[in-house]
Design a protein around this motif. Sequence first.
Motif, short mmCIF file in Angstrom:
data_model
loop_
_atom_site.label_atom_id
_atom_site.label_comp_id
_atom_site.label_asym_id
_atom_site.label_seq_id
_atom_site.Cartn_x
_atom_site.Cartn_y
_atom_site.Cartn_z
N ILE A 46 33.23 51.94 -60.73
CA ILE A 46 32.91 52.06 -62.07
C ILE A 46 32.85 53.53 -62.20
N ASN A 47 32.20 54.43 -61.66
CA ASN A 47 31.96 55.71 -61.72
C ASN A 47 33.42 56.64 -62.01
N GLN A 48 34.45 56.27 -61.33
CA GLN A 48 35.63 56.90 -61.51
C GLN A 48 36.42 56.21 -62.85
N PHE A 49 35.97 55.18 -63.18
CA PHE A 49 36.63 54.59 -64.47
C PHE A 49 36.01 55.12 -65.53
N GLU A 50 34.62 55.33 -65.53
CA GLU A 50 33.71 56.04 -66.63
C GLU A 50 34.35 57.36 -66.77
N ASN A 51 34.64 58.18 -65.72
CA ASN A 51 34.98 59.80 -65.78
C ASN A 51 36.33 59.76 -66.18
N HIS A 52 37.20 58.86 -65.80
CA HIS A 52 38.52 59.16 -66.02
C HIS A 52 39.58 58.10 -66.92
N LYS A 53 38.90 57.06 -67.28
CA LYS A 53 39.12 55.85 -67.92
C LYS A 53 40.65 55.41 -67.64
N GLU A 54 41.84 55.78 -68.41
CA GLU A 54 43.22 54.92 -68.01
C GLU A 54 43.42 55.68 -66.58
N VAL A 62 32.26 43.86 -64.46
CA VAL A 62 30.78 44.41 -64.41
C VAL A 62 30.63 44.95 -66.01
N LEU A 63 31.45 45.73 -66.60
CA LEU A 63 31.36 46.47 -67.78
C LEU A 63 31.42 45.58 -69.06
N GLU A 64 32.65 44.56 -68.70
CA GLU A 64 32.83 43.95 -70.14
C GLU A 64 32.18 42.45 -70.14
N GLN A 65 32.14 41.89 -69.01
CA GLN A 65 31.36 40.66 -68.94
C GLN A 65 29.82 40.80 -68.48
N GLU A 66 29.44 42.12 -68.39
CA GLU A 66 28.04 42.41 -68.15
C GLU A 66 27.48 41.58 -67.15
N ARG A 67 28.27 41.59 -66.01
CA ARG A 67 28.07 40.81 -64.71
C ARG A 67 27.33 41.94 -63.81
N SER A 68 26.40 41.64 -62.81
CA SER A 68 25.86 42.43 -62.17
C SER A 68 26.78 43.05 -60.89
N VAL A 69 26.51 44.25 -60.55
CA VAL A 69 27.56 44.82 -59.55
C VAL A 69 27.36 44.09 -58.36
N PRO A 70 25.90 43.73 -57.62
CA PRO A 70 25.86 43.00 -56.43
C PRO A 70 26.78 41.77 -56.52
N VAL A 71 26.64 41.07 -57.59
CA VAL A 71 27.25 39.68 -57.61
C VAL A 71 28.73 39.82 -57.66
N VAL A 72 29.28 40.56 -58.46
CA VAL A 72 30.73 40.88 -58.37
C VAL A 72 31.14 41.14 -57.11
N ALA A 73 30.38 42.40 -56.65
CA ALA A 73 30.90 42.88 -55.33
C ALA A 73 30.91 41.68 -54.31
N LYS A 99 41.41 47.07 -59.10
CA LYS A 99 40.01 47.77 -59.47
C LYS A 99 39.76 47.69 -60.80
N LEU A 100 40.47 47.79 -61.64
CA LEU A 100 40.21 47.59 -63.10
C LEU A 100 39.72 46.28 -63.43
N GLU A 101 40.21 45.26 -62.85
CA GLU A 101 39.58 43.72 -62.96
C GLU A 101 38.06 43.62 -62.70
N ALA A 102 37.82 44.39 -61.43
CA ALA A 102 36.53 44.22 -60.90
C ALA A 102 35.73 45.39 -61.71
N VAL A 103 35.93 46.21 -62.24
CA VAL A 103 35.12 47.13 -63.23
C VAL A 103 35.03 46.37 -64.43
N ALA A 104 35.87 45.71 -64.85
CA ALA A 104 35.90 45.04 -66.07
C ALA A 104 34.81 43.96 -66.00
#
Length: 94
Positions: free
Chosen positions: A41-49, A16-27, A9-14
């Motif tokens: 992504i929402n869970q990560f942005e709300n709770h971080k680590e 999108v957020l770090e590599q600035e790839r689109s959600v549909p493409v990554v999914a 999950k962390l790698e998937a979120v990264a």
Amino acid sequence: MKRFDKQFKLEAVAMVLEQERSVPVVAKELGIHVNTLYKWINQFENHKEDAFPGSGNLLPENEEIRRLKKMIADLQEENAILKKATAIFAKHQK
């Protein structure tokens, strides 16, 4: 239902957020539903680590709530016992 570990999950979120790839493409690349990735992504942005605590585990704030509720229940039980004991002792004093 397929389960994904925290690292996945962390790698998937990264992606999108770090590599600035689109959600549909990554999914699509990862074989997950777009809404699932948005949720992660929402869970990560709300709770971080603390995001994605895992099965049976709770977020720290939820763990504290559980602990406090147990403490309240224990204290209520102790109070009930003390009230009964007080009533018994009062009865014997007469």
